[in-house]
Design a protein around this motif. Structure first.
Motif, PDB file in Angstrom:
ATOM      1  N   SER A 113       0.844  -1.205   0.000  1.00 37.64           N
ATOM      2  CA  SER A 113       0.000   0.000   0.000  1.00 37.64           C
ATOM      3  C   SER A 113       0.870   1.243   0.000  1.00 37.64           C
ATOM      4  O   SER A 113       1.982   1.243   0.549  1.00 37.64           O
ATOM      5  N   ILE A 114       0.328   2.310  -0.647  1.00 37.92           N
ATOM      6  CA  ILE A 114       1.026   3.581  -0.760  1.00 37.92           C
ATOM      7  C   ILE A 114       0.050   4.671  -0.370  1.00 37.92           C
ATOM      8  O   ILE A 114      -1.026   4.808  -0.978  1.00 37.92           O
ATOM      9  N   ASP A 115       0.403   5.447   0.637  1.00 38.13           N
ATOM     10  CA  ASP A 115      -0.419   6.578   1.073  1.00 38.13           C
ATOM     11  C   ASP A 115       0.375   7.848   0.878  1.00 38.13           C
ATOM     12  O   ASP A 115       1.381   8.089   1.560  1.00 38.13           O
ATOM     13  N   LEU A 116      -0.074   8.676  -0.091  1.00 40.39           N
ATOM     14  CA  LEU A 116       0.592   9.936  -0.400  1.00 40.39           C
ATOM     15  C   LEU A 116      -0.349  11.078  -0.016  1.00 40.39           C
ATOM     16  O   LEU A 116      -1.000  11.699  -0.860  1.00 40.39           O
ATOM     17  N   GLY A 117      -0.435  11.337   1.251  1.00 45.68           N
ATOM     18  CA  GLY A 117      -1.384  12.361   1.701  1.00 45.68           C
ATOM     19  C   GLY A 117      -2.803  11.884   1.499  1.00 45.68           C
ATOM     20  O   GLY A 117      -3.224  10.864   2.052  1.00 45.68           O
ATOM     21  N   GLU A 118      -3.586  12.603   0.629  1.00 42.85           N
ATOM     22  CA  GLU A 118      -4.967  12.215   0.350  1.00 42.85           C
ATOM     23  C   GLU A 118      -5.047  11.133  -0.714  1.00 42.85           C
ATOM     24  O   GLU A 118      -6.116  10.569  -0.935  1.00 42.85           O
ATOM     25  N   ILE A 119      -3.941  10.883  -1.391  1.00 43.68           N
ATOM     26  CA  ILE A 119      -3.927   9.923  -2.491  1.00 43.68           C
ATOM     27  C   ILE A 119      -3.443   8.573  -1.979  1.00 43.68           C
ATOM     28  O   ILE A 119      -2.397   8.472  -1.338  1.00 43.68           O
ATOM     29  N   SER A 120      -4.192   7.518  -2.279  1.00 44.59           N
ATOM     30  CA  SER A 120      -3.854   6.171  -1.829  1.00 44.59           C
ATOM     31  C   SER A 120      -3.808   5.231  -3.020  1.00 44.59           C
ATOM     32  O   SER A 120      -4.663   5.298  -3.909  1.00 44.59           O
ATOM     33  N   MET A 121      -2.810   4.337  -3.012  1.00 44.55           N
ATOM     34  CA  MET A 121      -2.645   3.324  -4.047  1.00 44.55           C
ATOM     35  C   MET A 121      -2.280   2.004  -3.368  1.00 44.55           C
ATOM     36  O   MET A 121      -1.982   1.966  -2.169  1.00 44.55           O
ATOM     37  N   GLY A 124     -11.817   3.986 -11.227  1.00 50.42           N
ATOM     38  CA  GLY A 124     -13.166   4.279 -10.757  1.00 50.42           C
ATOM     39  C   GLY A 124     -13.379   5.782 -10.649  1.00 50.42           C
ATOM     40  O   GLY A 124     -12.611   6.477  -9.982  1.00 50.42           O
ATOM     41  N   LEU A 125     -14.449   6.309 -11.313  1.00 51.13           N
ATOM     42  CA  LEU A 125     -14.670   7.753 -11.357  1.00 51.13           C
ATOM     43  C   LEU A 125     -14.879   8.329  -9.967  1.00 51.13           C
ATOM     44  O   LEU A 125     -14.202   9.273  -9.561  1.00 51.13           O
ATOM     45  N   THR A 126     -15.836   7.796  -9.243  1.00 53.82           N
ATOM     46  CA  THR A 126     -16.155   8.384  -7.946  1.00 53.82           C
ATOM     47  C   THR A 126     -15.025   8.175  -6.945  1.00 53.82           C
ATOM     48  O   THR A 126     -14.740   9.042  -6.117  1.00 53.82           O
ATOM     49  N   GLU A 127     -14.343   7.001  -7.000  1.00 48.30           N
ATOM     50  CA  GLU A 127     -13.205   6.778  -6.099  1.00 48.30           C
ATOM     51  C   GLU A 127     -12.107   7.797  -6.370  1.00 48.30           C
ATOM     52  O   GLU A 127     -11.460   8.305  -5.440  1.00 48.30           O
ATOM     53  N   LEU A 128     -11.871   8.098  -7.644  1.00 46.86           N
ATOM     54  CA  LEU A 128     -10.832   9.064  -8.000  1.00 46.86           C
ATOM     55  C   LEU A 128     -11.211  10.455  -7.518  1.00 46.86           C
ATOM     56  O   LEU A 128     -10.395  11.182  -6.937  1.00 46.86           O
ATOM     57  N   LEU A 129     -12.478  10.855  -7.752  1.00 52.37           N
ATOM     58  CA  LEU A 129     -12.912  12.182  -7.317  1.00 52.37           C
ATOM     59  C   LEU A 129     -12.831  12.334  -5.812  1.00 52.37           C
ATOM     60  O   LEU A 129     -12.440  13.375  -5.287  1.00 52.37           O
ATOM     61  N   ASN A 130     -13.170  11.276  -5.098  1.00 56.34           N
ATOM     62  CA  ASN A 130     -13.105  11.344  -3.639  1.00 56.34           C
ATOM     63  C   ASN A 130     -11.675  11.539  -3.158  1.00 56.34           C
ATOM     64  O   ASN A 130     -11.428  12.239  -2.180  1.00 56.34           O
ATOM     65  N   GLN A 131     -10.676  10.888  -3.829  1.00 55.23           N
ATOM     66  CA  GLN A 131      -9.292  11.070  -3.405  1.00 55.23           C
ATOM     67  C   GLN A 131      -8.830  12.504  -3.625  1.00 55.23           C
ATOM     68  O   GLN A 131      -7.968  13.001  -2.889  1.00 55.23           O
ATOM     69  N   PHE A 132      -9.407  13.155  -4.633  1.00 53.90           N
ATOM     70  CA  PHE A 132      -9.085  14.567  -4.826  1.00 53.90           C
ATOM     71  C   PHE A 132     -10.010  15.479  -4.027  1.00 53.90           C
ATOM     72  O   PHE A 132      -9.934  16.703  -4.165  1.00 53.90           O
ATOM     73  N   GLY A 133     -10.891  14.852  -3.233  1.00 52.17           N
ATOM     74  CA  GLY A 133     -11.750  15.634  -2.337  1.00 52.17           C
ATOM     75  C   GLY A 133     -12.858  16.377  -3.037  1.00 52.17           C
ATOM     76  O   GLY A 133     -13.238  17.481  -2.607  1.00 52.17           O
ATOM     77  N   GLU A 161      -0.619  20.370  -0.474  1.00 58.92           N
ATOM     78  CA  GLU A 161      -1.496  19.848   0.581  1.00 58.92           C
ATOM     79  C   GLU A 161      -2.150  18.544   0.144  1.00 58.92           C
ATOM     80  O   GLU A 161      -2.366  17.647   0.959  1.00 58.92           O
ATOM     81  N   LEU A 162      -2.448  18.490  -1.150  1.00 52.94           N
ATOM     82  CA  LEU A 162      -3.102  17.293  -1.658  1.00 52.94           C
ATOM     83  C   LEU A 162      -2.194  16.068  -1.522  1.00 52.94           C
ATOM     84  O   LEU A 162      -2.603  15.003  -1.079  1.00 52.94           O
ATOM     85  N   PHE A 163      -0.909  16.232  -1.908  1.00 53.52           N
ATOM     86  CA  PHE A 163       0.047  15.127  -1.824  1.00 53.52           C
ATOM     87  C   PHE A 163       0.915  15.199  -0.570  1.00 53.52           C
ATOM     88  O   PHE A 163       1.789  14.357  -0.375  1.00 53.52           O
ATOM     89  N   ARG A 164       0.714  16.222   0.233  1.00 49.93           N
ATOM     90  CA  ARG A 164       1.401  16.386   1.514  1.00 49.93           C
ATOM     91  C   ARG A 164       2.920  16.343   1.387  1.00 49.93           C
ATOM     92  O   ARG A 164       3.595  15.725   2.194  1.00 49.93           O
TER      93      ARG A 164
END
Length: 796
Positions: free
Chosen positions: A576-584, A637-646, A781-784
């Motif tokens: 798992s990779i957590d880059l601030g609000e972005i997760s992979m 996934g459209l909604t999953e992607l939008l949620n990661q960008f808040g 802030e998005l990628f911290r």
């Protein structure tokens, strides 16, 4: 004639008749009585001397010495030449020896005359030399067509021809006997051993002085006449010269000598000796007396296994076997002398020697330095058994190129031949007290060493003061040519960034934990190393500020050591990779390390928002200004992607495809005209719960019934297609969302005067919409990453 005269004439005639008979019978008388009188003194079982012809000026004969069917010394013809007046002076003008043959063979490891009987004297005593007082003096001895036959195994023989002459001078003593004044000898050999000898003997007041010069065209021929020489291949021309001082009783009191070898080459077992320079001979000098000899050897080199010049000097006592001296080796690779002093007792079958090795600091190439070394020990020989030990200390070995230092090396090494004592192998111990790398004390080494006939076997254990559980074990061997083979193993051990030495630098705020294991195979020949290494990293976790990588696993193989270049397609996986609000998750990175400063990422694959992202090859190297690559996205996934960008607090279905060109530099992260779009022909439904945020993305639209209809429609929107675009402006992510579709269900709106309006009447409408939403998001802030991305790249 008077009767008295006849009587006298008769007497004279009778005497002449008797003399003639005796003269004619002289060979027979000599054969019968002379040989029988001396037979007991001749050490051959069969001996025969025959006088064939005697005259007042000439005597001829033959000699045979040996045993039945095995001649030892055969002289088919010898002759003495003289005049009657010479005999009165006890002189013989010349002795001619024709076609004499001496037969040699090996007996009890010694070269001896065939048929010669071994006799043990009752008491060893010295007698005056026979040539000091002689009944007759021979002025010249001439040897023609002589031969020496060397009988080897079976019927194999070597034939050596001999020709030459000896001239002698005498003086007459007070008793009338001849005393030798001088002698000159010149002999030449041909056939199996071509050689020449020039010698001279001069009488002195105390005895004799003997000088000689001898040359052998090829010493390989001479080795055949030396029993059990144990030499497989030898070449060269030998010249011998020297002087001897002998007393009246025959003992040698003083001597000097020199041996010169030109074109010399000796191929032994595991080594080769030859001339240091092609035009300069190997020179061995000797001088001494019956008690002690002094020697010196110059001009010799070991050309294999390590080319080195050799110098040897010292003394040896014949009676007590006491030996001492110095050996100096100068390896061509370094040019720095290595000396060994030795002292002890050296006898035929036993020896006990002590030795000490020392020398100046040594430099190999330009970077390997050996400082302050010495070694000492002893060697004992009992028959065929050799026992010994060596204690060695080296202050320091440094490799400047790698800033590596090995400090306080110690070796305690017993050795033996044969390689076992009482059935057990003899082993030694060694250690390196400190391994210092880039100024940091990083390790210690313990080793055991076991010799065999051809190699030294090594077992080592490396530990580190930086990690209590870190242990690297190795085993290998070194042969006489310094060819080294080494295999090392690092069992799995936990590591962390907090325990790293200072010379391993990490970017600020970076930390990691995990487990590491490894294997190393190393070979070295002619001081050139080669080998391979494998490393495994598992259960890893790493953090950088608020970025977290979990469940890391990696395998790296370096097949071209000492070159730091990995094999292709080395795999790193990240759970798992957590880059601030972005997760992979489930990242797979295929890479190749080209050198310590260059990393080539062949392919990158990672799961993101239920889809997959891949990147083509790109290089990462030290001091790079920026990194450019493109991420290719598949069914995100459209909604999953939008949620990661808040954006919009969305849910629903549908996926996006496209590419995201990215630039990473010290200034931050840049999206360069990236886009994602829905698959043509595949619609979807999206539901936004945070329409107020969406309203901000539509600031250009005045508040109107159409805006409200749009916001209500986005709460449950059925789209035909959608598109996301990504751009960066002044550290802000400009994210644009386009949606084309209609509400999933009719909304309470209608048309009044051609304008859409809210109404409570009717069944409602599903009027098609195309929505453009624009968002400006702060990337740091998005990628911290804040300003730490610059620190990260500076420490790559």
């Amino acid at each position: 004639m008077p009767r008295k005269g006849l009587f006298i004439a008769g007497i004279i005639a009778f005497i002449l008749l008797i003399g003639a008979v005796v003269f004619l019978l002289l060979p027979t008388i000599a054969n019968q009585f002379l040989l029988s009188a001396t037979a007991g003194k001749i050490p051959f079982s069969q001996h025969e001397l025959r006088l064939l012809r005697v005259s007042p000026w000439h005597l001829e004969g033959t000699i045979f010495l040996g045993e039945k069917d095995k001649p030892g010394i055969v002289v088919p013809r010898f002759s003495l030449h003289y005049a009657p007046e010479d005999l009165l002076k006890k002189e013989i003008r010349s002795l001619h020896i024709e076609s004499a043959v001496i037969h040699l063979e090996q007996r009890e490891g010694r070269l001896t005359v065939r048929g010669l009987q071994k006799r043990v004297p009752a008491k060893e005593e010295r007698t005056p030399m026979d040539m000091q007082s002689l009944p007759l003096g021979v002025d010249e001895i001439i040897l023609r067509n002589g031969a020496i036959v060397y009988h080897k195994e079976k019927s194999d023989v070597s034939l050596l021809g001999v020709d030459g002459g000896i001239s002698l001078q005498y003086r007459t003593g007070s008793d009338g006997e001849k005393e030798l004044q001088s002698l000159k000898c010149s002999l030449q050999t041909s056939g199996a051993l071509p050689a020449g000898l020039e010698a001279a003997v001069q009488s002195t007041t105390t005895g004799y002085e003997i000088s000689f010069d001898m040359s052998i065209t090829d010493i390989a021929d001479a080795v055949e006449f030396v029993p059990e020489a144990g030499i497989n291949e030898i070449d060269g021309q030998l010249k011998l010269s020297g002087t001897l001082q002998a007393g009246k009783t025959g003992g040698i009191s003083r001597y000097t000598g020199a041996a010169e070898l030109e074109g010399f080459r000796l191929n032994g077992i595991g080594f080769i000796l030859e001339n240091e320079e092609a035009q300069s001979p190997v020179v061995l000098q000797l001088q001494g007396d019956t008690a002690k000899v002094q020697y010196r050897l110059d001009g010799l080199i070991f050309s294999d296994p390590e080319q080195s010049t050799v110098e040897l000097s010292g003394t040896y006592g014949f009676e007590d076997g006491e030996a001492e001296g110095t050996v100096t080796l100068v390896p061509q690779r370094t040019g720095t002398p290595l000396m060994m002093d030795y002292q002890g007792t050296l006898l035929a079958t036993t020896a006990l020697m002590k030795y000490r090795l020392y020398g100046e600091p040594v430099t190999f190439g330009k970077t390997l330095n050996i400082k302050g070394y010495s070694a000492e020990g002893d060697v004992s020989i009992q028959g065929q058994t050799i026992l010994g030990n060596m204690t060695m200390h080296v202050d320091e070995i440094t490799v400047e190129e790698h800033d590596l230092a090995l400090i306080n090396l110690n070796l305690d090494f017993p050795f033996s031949y044969p390689q076992t004592v009482n059935g057990a192998a003899v082993s030694g111990n060694g250690s390196i007290e400190t391994i210092r790398y880039q100024g940091v004390d990083s390790g210690r080494l313990q080793a055991s060493i076991t010799p065999s006939a051809e190699k030294l076997y090594l077992d080592t254990l490396l530990t580190s003061p930086l990690h209590n559980e870190l242990e690297i074990s190795c085993s290998g061997s070194v042969n006489m040519e310094l060819e080294t083979m080494l295999s090392c193993s690092l069992p799995e051990v936990e590591i962390s960034s907090s325990a790293l030495p200072a010379y391993i630098t990490l970017p600020q705020s970076v930390s990691f934990t995990g487990k590491i294991a490894g294997e190393l195979d190393l070979k070295m020949r002619d001081f050139r190393p080669s080998g391979s290494m494998q490393l495994q990293y598992s259960e890893g976790n790493a953090t950088f500020n608020e970025h977290t990588l979990s469940n890391i696993s990696a395998g790296l193989e370096f097949p071209e050591l000492p070159r730091i270049r990995s094999s292709a397609s080395q795999l790193i996986t990240i759970g798992s990779i957590d880059l601030g609000e972005i997760s992979m998750s489930d990242a797979q990175i295929y890479l190749r390390i080209d050198d310590p400063q260059t990393l080539f990422v062949e392919r990158l694959r990672v799961k993101w928002s239920k889809g997959r992202v891949e990147a083509a090859g790109f290089k990462v190297y030290q001091d790079m200004e920026q990194l450019e690559t493109t991420f290719y996205c598949d069914r995100l996934g459209l909604t999953e992607l939008l949620n990661q960008f808040g954006i919009g607090d969305a849910e629903g279905e549908g996926s996006l495809n496209g590419r995201l060109p990215v630039i990473i530099s010290r200034d931050g992260l840049v999206f360069d005209d990236g886009f994602l779009f829905s698959t043509p022909g595949k619609s979807g439904i999206v539901r936004f719960r945070n329409t107020e945020q969406l309203r901000q993305g539509m600031e250009a639209m005045e508040r109107s019934p159409y805006l409200e209809y749009t916001m209500d429609a986005l709460q449950n929107f059925s789209y035909n297609w959608t598109k996301l675009t990504f751009n960066t402006e002044q550290e802000m992510l400009l994210l644009s969302l386009q949606l084309d579709g209609k509400p999933s269900e009719p909304l309470p709106y209608g048309f009044i005067d051609g304008q859409i309006a809210s109404t409570a009447e009717g069944s409602g409408i599903q009027y098609p919409l195309r929505v453009d939403l624009n968002f400006s998001l702060p990337l740091s802030e998005l990628f911290r990453y804040g300003k730490n991305i610059q620190s990260f790249m500076e420490n790559m």
